[in-house]
Scaffold this motif. Structure first.
Motif, PDB file in Angstrom:
ATOM      1  N   GLU A   1       0.820  -1.164   0.263  1.00  0.00           N
ATOM      2  CA  GLU A   1       0.189   0.086  -0.009  1.00  0.00           C
ATOM      3  C   GLU A   1       1.111   1.151  -0.007  1.00  0.00           C
ATOM      4  OE1 GLU A   1      -3.583  -2.469  -0.041  1.00  0.00           O
ATOM      5  OE2 GLU A   1      -3.026  -0.027  -0.025  1.00  0.00           O
ATOM      6  N   GLN A   2       0.797   2.213  -0.978  1.00  0.00           N
ATOM      7  CA  GLN A   2       1.390   3.345  -0.713  1.00  0.00           C
ATOM      8  C   GLN A   2       0.444   4.365  -1.009  1.00  0.00           C
ATOM      9  OE1 GLN A   2       4.079   2.435  -4.642  1.00  0.00           O
ATOM     10  NE2 GLN A   2       4.343   4.278  -3.860  1.00  0.00           N
ATOM     11  N   SER A   3       1.104   5.481   0.565  1.00  0.00           N
ATOM     12  CA  SER A   3       0.087   6.691   0.363  1.00  0.00           C
ATOM     13  C   SER A   3       1.754   7.665   0.085  1.00  0.00           C
ATOM     14  CB  SER A   3      -0.303   6.066   1.943  1.00  0.00           C
ATOM     15  OG  SER A   3       0.829   6.498   2.721  1.00  0.00           O
ATOM     16  N   PRO A   4       1.192   8.751  -0.321  1.00  0.00           N
ATOM     17  CA  PRO A   4      -0.077   9.481  -0.373  1.00  0.00           C
ATOM     18  C   PRO A   4       0.071   8.744  -2.027  1.00  0.00           C
ATOM     19  CG  PRO A   4       1.057  10.886  -0.240  1.00  0.00           C
ATOM     20  CD  PRO A   4       1.825  10.277  -0.300  1.00  0.00           C
ATOM     21  N   GLN A   5      -1.352   9.216  -3.337  1.00  0.00           N
ATOM     22  CA  GLN A   5      -1.367   8.474  -4.121  1.00  0.00           C
ATOM     23  C   GLN A   5      -0.639   9.370  -4.551  1.00  0.00           C
ATOM     24  OE1 GLN A   5      -4.314   6.116  -5.735  1.00  0.00           O
ATOM     25  NE2 GLN A   5      -5.463   5.201  -3.680  1.00  0.00           N
ATOM     26  N   PHE A   6      -1.230  10.443  -4.628  1.00  0.00           N
ATOM     27  CA  PHE A   6      -0.904  11.718  -5.603  1.00  0.00           C
ATOM     28  C   PHE A   6       0.028  13.145  -4.193  1.00  0.00           C
ATOM     29  CE2 PHE A   6      -1.066  14.125  -9.435  1.00  0.00           C
ATOM     30  CZ  PHE A   6      -1.717  15.480  -8.672  1.00  0.00           C
ATOM     31  N   LEU A   7       0.215  13.404  -4.770  1.00  0.00           N
ATOM     32  CA  LEU A   7       1.267  14.733  -4.116  1.00  0.00           C
ATOM     33  C   LEU A   7       1.547  15.911  -5.202  1.00  0.00           C
ATOM     34  CD1 LEU A   7       1.418  15.460  -1.381  1.00  0.00           C
ATOM     35  CD2 LEU A   7       3.703  14.152  -1.570  1.00  0.00           C
ATOM     36  N   SER A   8       1.284  17.101  -4.758  1.00  0.00           N
ATOM     37  CA  SER A   8       1.700  18.278  -5.913  1.00  0.00           C
ATOM     38  C   SER A   8       1.924  18.993  -4.750  1.00  0.00           C
ATOM     39  CB  SER A   8       0.139  18.823  -6.406  1.00  0.00           C
ATOM     40  OG  SER A   8       0.097  19.914  -7.153  1.00  0.00           O
ATOM     41  N   ILE A   9       3.611  19.229  -5.038  1.00  0.00           N
ATOM     42  CA  ILE A   9       3.752  20.925  -4.270  1.00  0.00           C
ATOM     43  C   ILE A   9       4.616  21.172  -4.709  1.00  0.00           C
ATOM     44  CG2 ILE A   9       3.724  18.155  -2.179  1.00  0.00           C
ATOM     45  CD1 ILE A   9       7.086  18.814  -3.229  1.00  0.00           C
ATOM     46  N   GLN A  10       4.663  23.269  -4.165  1.00  0.00           N
ATOM     47  CA  GLN A  10       5.961  23.672  -4.518  1.00  0.00           C
ATOM     48  C   GLN A  10       7.031  22.661  -4.428  1.00  0.00           C
ATOM     49  OE1 GLN A  10       2.950  25.671  -6.313  1.00  0.00           O
ATOM     50  NE2 GLN A  10       4.845  26.774  -5.724  1.00  0.00           N
ATOM     51  N   GLU A  11       7.632  23.930  -5.791  1.00  0.00           N
ATOM     52  CA  GLU A  11      10.107  23.579  -5.540  1.00  0.00           C
ATOM     53  C   GLU A  11       9.758  23.870  -4.273  1.00  0.00           C
ATOM     54  OE1 GLU A  11      10.973  26.016  -8.894  1.00  0.00           O
ATOM     55  OE2 GLU A  11      13.290  24.835  -7.672  1.00  0.00           O
ATOM     56  N   GLY A  12      10.540  23.148  -3.608  1.00  0.00           N
ATOM     57  CA  GLY A  12      11.938  23.774  -2.132  1.00  0.00           C
ATOM     58  C   GLY A  12      10.906  22.876  -0.984  1.00  0.00           C
ATOM     59  N   GLU A  13      10.095  22.629  -0.924  1.00  0.00           N
ATOM     60  CA  GLU A  13       9.388  21.883   0.503  1.00  0.00           C
ATOM     61  C   GLU A  13       9.544  20.244   0.295  1.00  0.00           C
ATOM     62  OE1 GLU A  13       5.244  24.259  -0.681  1.00  0.00           O
ATOM     63  OE2 GLU A  13       5.144  21.803  -0.108  1.00  0.00           O
ATOM     64  N   ASN A  14       9.758  19.916   1.562  1.00  0.00           N
ATOM     65  CA  ASN A  14       9.660  18.166   1.935  1.00  0.00           C
ATOM     66  C   ASN A  14       8.300  17.894   1.274  1.00  0.00           C
ATOM     67  OD1 ASN A  14      12.308  19.562   2.522  1.00  0.00           O
ATOM     68  ND2 ASN A  14      12.086  20.095   4.066  1.00  0.00           N
ATOM     69  N   LEU A  15       9.360  16.454   1.239  1.00  0.00           N
ATOM     70  CA  LEU A  15       8.023  15.088   1.097  1.00  0.00           C
ATOM     71  C   LEU A  15       8.011  13.595   1.800  1.00  0.00           C
ATOM     72  CD1 LEU A  15       7.567  13.764  -1.527  1.00  0.00           C
ATOM     73  CD2 LEU A  15       8.311  15.444  -1.880  1.00  0.00           C
ATOM     74  N   THR A  16       7.118  13.086   1.949  1.00  0.00           N
ATOM     75  CA  THR A  16       8.145  12.060   1.962  1.00  0.00           C
ATOM     76  C   THR A  16       6.757  11.282   1.810  1.00  0.00           C
ATOM     77  OG1 THR A  16       8.787  12.298   4.349  1.00  0.00           O
ATOM     78  CG2 THR A  16       7.934  10.497   4.092  1.00  0.00           C
ATOM     79  N   VAL A  17       7.188   9.878   0.711  1.00  0.00           N
ATOM     80  CA  VAL A  17       5.728   9.145   0.879  1.00  0.00           C
ATOM     81  C   VAL A  17       6.234   7.244   1.684  1.00  0.00           C
ATOM     82  CG1 VAL A  17       5.149   7.372  -1.530  1.00  0.00           C
ATOM     83  CG2 VAL A  17       5.899  10.470  -1.578  1.00  0.00           C
ATOM     84  N   TYR A  18       4.982   6.756   1.730  1.00  0.00           N
ATOM     85  CA  TYR A  18       5.072   5.274   2.671  1.00  0.00           C
ATOM     86  C   TYR A  18       4.796   4.621   1.268  1.00  0.00           C
ATOM     87  CZ  TYR A  18       5.352   9.284   5.792  1.00  0.00           C
ATOM     88  OH  TYR A  18       5.482  10.300   7.260  1.00  0.00           O
ATOM     89  N   CYS A  19       5.451   3.021   2.108  1.00  0.00           N
ATOM     90  CA  CYS A  19       5.388   2.092   0.693  1.00  0.00           C
ATOM     91  C   CYS A  19       5.126   0.855   2.790  1.00  0.00           C
ATOM     92  CB  CYS A  19       6.300   1.291   0.280  1.00  0.00           C
ATOM     93  SG  CYS A  19       5.855   0.080  -0.491  1.00  0.00           S
ATOM     94  N   ASN A  20       3.455   0.329   3.030  1.00  0.00           N
ATOM     95  CA  ASN A  20       3.236  -0.446   3.959  1.00  0.00           C
ATOM     96  C   ASN A  20       3.335  -2.122   3.476  1.00  0.00           C
ATOM     97  OD1 ASN A  20       3.965   1.518   5.480  1.00  0.00           O
ATOM     98  ND2 ASN A  20       2.074   2.409   4.921  1.00  0.00           N
ATOM     99  N   SER A  21       3.032  -2.989   3.469  1.00  0.00           N
ATOM    100  CA  SER A  21       2.462  -3.561   4.002  1.00  0.00           C
ATOM    101  C   SER A  21       2.476  -4.910   5.497  1.00  0.00           C
ATOM    102  CB  SER A  21       3.421  -4.434   3.149  1.00  0.00           C
ATOM    103  OG  SER A  21       3.327  -6.095   2.789  1.00  0.00           O
TER     104      SER A  21
END
Lengths: 111, 115
Positions: free
Chosen positions: A5-25
């Protein structure tokens, strides 16, 4: 039932921001991989993690494998428009090399 | 080029027709995989070859789907009596081994549209 299971499925951010994507099972894997795919192309391997708790860095990307080898995360620092794409986690369920993929996270980084 | 190549890059067909999709793996790679990807989604495993034999066909959706590999190199995925739900991008990958750390190299895919 989605094995990964991946989350989030869609991510829209501004240049310079940080983000994290998760993969769970709920399953334990011997290794887990992260791929990046651009439109019209096949996925390209970014990293393979094999040890519980392992952390790998690839420039502004940091990958972590959970201690129990059931989950993983991808963190991007100071995202850039060139990071835009589909990010996929994948794991092997047997010794055939066959990969099980998550449904993917579409990342859009706006300038 | 040294990468995985696939042909055609795009295929539009009518419902009920048969189609053949081709994959040329990286030279020397013994393992070859076929996956299917619906729009913006993850990949779904179809079949795996080790040399010319297919130890794992568990992902083929129905008996309309078949694949073969000859000479330990080129592989062909055949879909008979295509249906609209077969529309997707079909990706091929090859690797030198099948361990957990072996890298699968993907081709650019064939986009199949069934009208």
């Amino acid at each position: 039932t989605q094995l990964l299971e991946q989350s989030p499925q869609f991510l829209s951010i501004q240049e310079g921001e940080n983000l994290t994507v998760y993969c769970n099972s709920s399953s334990v894997f011997s290794s887990l991989q992260w791929y990046r795919q651009e439109p019209g192309e096949g996925p390209v391997l970014l990293v393979t993690v094999v040890t519980g708790g392992e952390v790998k860095k690839l420039k502004r990307l940091t990958f972590q494998f959970g201690d129990a080898r059931k989950d993983s995360s991808l963190h991007i620092t100071a995202a850039q428009p060139g990071d835009t794409g589909l990010y996929l986690c994948a794991a092997r369920k047997s010794n055939t090399g066959k990969l099980i993929f998550g449904q993917g996270t579409t990342l859009q980084v706006k300038p | 080029g040294a990468g995985v190549s696939q042909s055609p890059s795009n295929k539009v067909t009518e419902k009920g027709k048969d189609v053949e999709l081709r994959c040329d793996p990286i030279s020397g790679h013994t393992a070859l995989y076929w996956y299917r990807q619906s729009l913006g989604q993850g990949l779904e495993f179809l079949i795996y070859f080790q040399g010319n034999s297919a130890p794992d066909k568990s992902g083929l959706p129905s008996d309309r789907f078949s694949a073969e590999r000859t000479g330990g190199s080129v592989s062909t995925l055949t879909i008979q009596r295509t249906q609209q739900e077969d529309s997707a991008v079909y990706l091929c990958a090859s690797s030198s081994g099948t361990s957990g750390t072996d890298t699968q190299y993907f081709g650019p895919g064939t986009r199949l549209t069934v009208l």
